[in-house]
Design an enzyme around this catalytic site. Structure first.
Site, mmCIF file in Angstrom:
data_model
loop_
_atom_site.group_PDB
_atom_site.id
_atom_site.type_symbol
_atom_site.label_atom_id
_atom_site.label_comp_id
_atom_site.label_asym_id
_atom_site.label_seq_id
_atom_site.Cartn_x
_atom_site.Cartn_y
_atom_site.Cartn_z
ATOM 1 N N SER A 123 0.798 -1.230 0.000
ATOM 2 C CA SER A 123 0.000 0.000 0.000
ATOM 3 C C SER A 123 0.828 1.277 0.000
ATOM 4 O O SER A 123 0.322 2.333 -0.368
ATOM 5 C CB SER A 123 -0.935 0.011 1.218
ATOM 6 O OG SER A 123 -0.201 -0.158 2.419
ATOM 7 N N ASP A 165 -3.310 7.843 8.085
ATOM 8 C CA ASP A 165 -4.224 6.926 8.766
ATOM 9 C C ASP A 165 -3.413 6.025 9.691
ATOM 10 O O ASP A 165 -2.258 6.320 9.996
ATOM 11 C CB ASP A 165 -5.100 6.152 7.769
ATOM 12 C CG ASP A 165 -4.322 5.155 6.915
ATOM 13 O OD1 ASP A 165 -3.139 4.881 7.212
ATOM 14 O OD2 ASP A 165 -4.901 4.620 5.945
ATOM 15 N N HIS A 172 -0.325 4.519 7.379
ATOM 16 C CA HIS A 172 0.274 5.143 6.202
ATOM 17 C C HIS A 172 0.656 6.601 6.431
ATOM 18 O O HIS A 172 -0.096 7.349 7.060
ATOM 19 C CB HIS A 172 -0.695 5.038 5.015
ATOM 20 C CG HIS A 172 -1.121 3.637 4.733
ATOM 21 N ND1 HIS A 172 -2.347 3.135 5.151
ATOM 22 C CD2 HIS A 172 -0.480 2.619 4.109
ATOM 23 C CE1 HIS A 172 -2.444 1.873 4.783
ATOM 24 N NE2 HIS A 172 -1.324 1.532 4.157
#
Length: 367
Positions: free
Chosen positions: A42, A332, A335
């Site tokens: 991600s 978040d 991340h």
């Protein structure tokens, strides 16, 4: 009128000769054109997971993701650009398109194969992500299309000049803790890291076999200090040392295996960026880098906003959103913000050997 036409024609010819071209098949590219192929999770996924059958835990195609830079959710797990986006900008490339983007087949600039939630191990989030082995399989499919479009010789040149940027491993180490798996009752930390590094090494060797020569792999950050990990220690908010210990073991093994590959594989060049030290610095001395908050996430809920609820589309619907994202290290629970991604990218691009070596990315793109 005649004088104007002659002047205009001369100007056009001057511009044509000024810009060096190298024609690959029927495509003309700058002579020093270097493509960028991206693999990973991600931190690098620019939207591939929008096109697979998965859950919202592995997607970021809803607000407030993307709203700072793109003004819409682009599939990236941040408020804006990711590290590869900045690297592409520094290299004068467009943003590298996700491999699964419908109708995309222009691989001369490179391709992004990364998938949020992916690991080096097939078992990590199995069935919900594009694991590293499958990403390499997709690379081989794109390579076949490049050979068909450009011819074998020109495709070989493009692939040898290209840079292969990979970020993988975080999910392999964090998922067992989040899912209360018995993995670390079965395997010692050292043995488990050996599995992860072994799969990563196999992927690198496979890309090398297919023509890749220049590899860039940042090491892992202190995973136990991410907001989701602090939330596992809600009473103290201390970093989760067991997860960070795995990241350290991984980083030691990664450094050794890349040095070994350099001695074994002819023409192999690599760049390893010390993301661990860089993020540690930002967490421990946030004001030095222009941040006010380095422990609590901008978006999420619960202790340290460490519950992965940003956007309200996941199992937990409640979430809070900070007022000024530029003051935060983390967007978040897992991340970084775009601002941190830019700092990382700058270190990877032009960092000195004590941070990024033996080559930085600028050197890999230029040589």
């Amino acid at each position: 009128m005649v004088s104007f036409r002659l002047h205009f024609c001369f100007l056009v010819l001057f511009v044509v000769f000024l810009i060096p071209d190298h024609c690959l098949g029927h495509l003309c590219l700058p002579k020093k054109h270097v493509a960028l192929f991206i693999f990973g999770d991600s931190l690098f996924d620019a939207g591939n997971n929008d096109y697979i059958n998965t859950t919202t835990d592995s997607q970021a195609n809803f607000g407030p993701y993307g709203e700072t830079f793109f003004k819409y959710p682009s599939g990236r797990f941040s408020n804006g650009r990711l590290i590869p986006d900045f690297i592409a900008e520094f290299a004068n490339l467009p943003f590298i398109t996700p491999y699964l983007y419908p109708g995309y087949h222009r691989y001369t600039d490179g391709t992004n194969f990364a998938s949020a939630g992916a690991g080096a191990l097939v078992e990590t989030n199995k069935g919900l992500v594009i694991d590293l082995n499958t990403q390499v399989h997709y690379f081989k499919k794109s390579r076949r299309l490049l050979r068909k479009k450009l011819g074998d010789a020109e495709a070989k040149t493009l692939l040898a000049r290209a840079v292969y940027l990979t970020n993988i491993g975080s999910n392999d180490y964090t998922v067992p803790f989040i899912s209360n798996s018995s993995t670390f009752q079965t395997y010692s930390p050292e043995k488990y890291v050996e599995f992860v590094i072994g799969n990563l090494t196999s992927a690198i060797k496979e890309i090398y076999k297919k023509g890749g020569r220049k590899f860039a792999i940042p090491n892992l950050v202190p995973l136990g200090c991410l907001p989701f990990a602090r939330a596992l220690n809600p009473d103290t908010g201390a970093c989760f040392q067991e997860i960070t210990a795995l990241a350290k073991l991984h980083n030691e093994a990664l450094s050794k295996v890349l040095q070994k590959l350099e001695s074994q594989l002819h023409g192999f060049k690599y760049s390893i960026a010390d993301s661990y030290s860089s993020l540690s610095e930002s967490i421990n001395n946030p004001s030095k880098y222009g941040f006010n908050e380095s422990e609590i996430a901008c978006c999420g809920t619960g202790p340290y906003r460490g519950i992965f609820s940003c956007g309200g589309k996941r199992s937990v619907k409640e979430y809070e959103l900070c007022g000024n994202v530029s003051e935060y290290v983390f967007f978040d629970s897992s991340h970084p913000t775009e601002k941190v991604n830019q700092l990382f990218a700058e270190l990877m691009w032009s960092g000195t050997p004590n941070i990024t070596g033996p080559y930085n990315l600028k050197a890999l793109f230029e040589n």
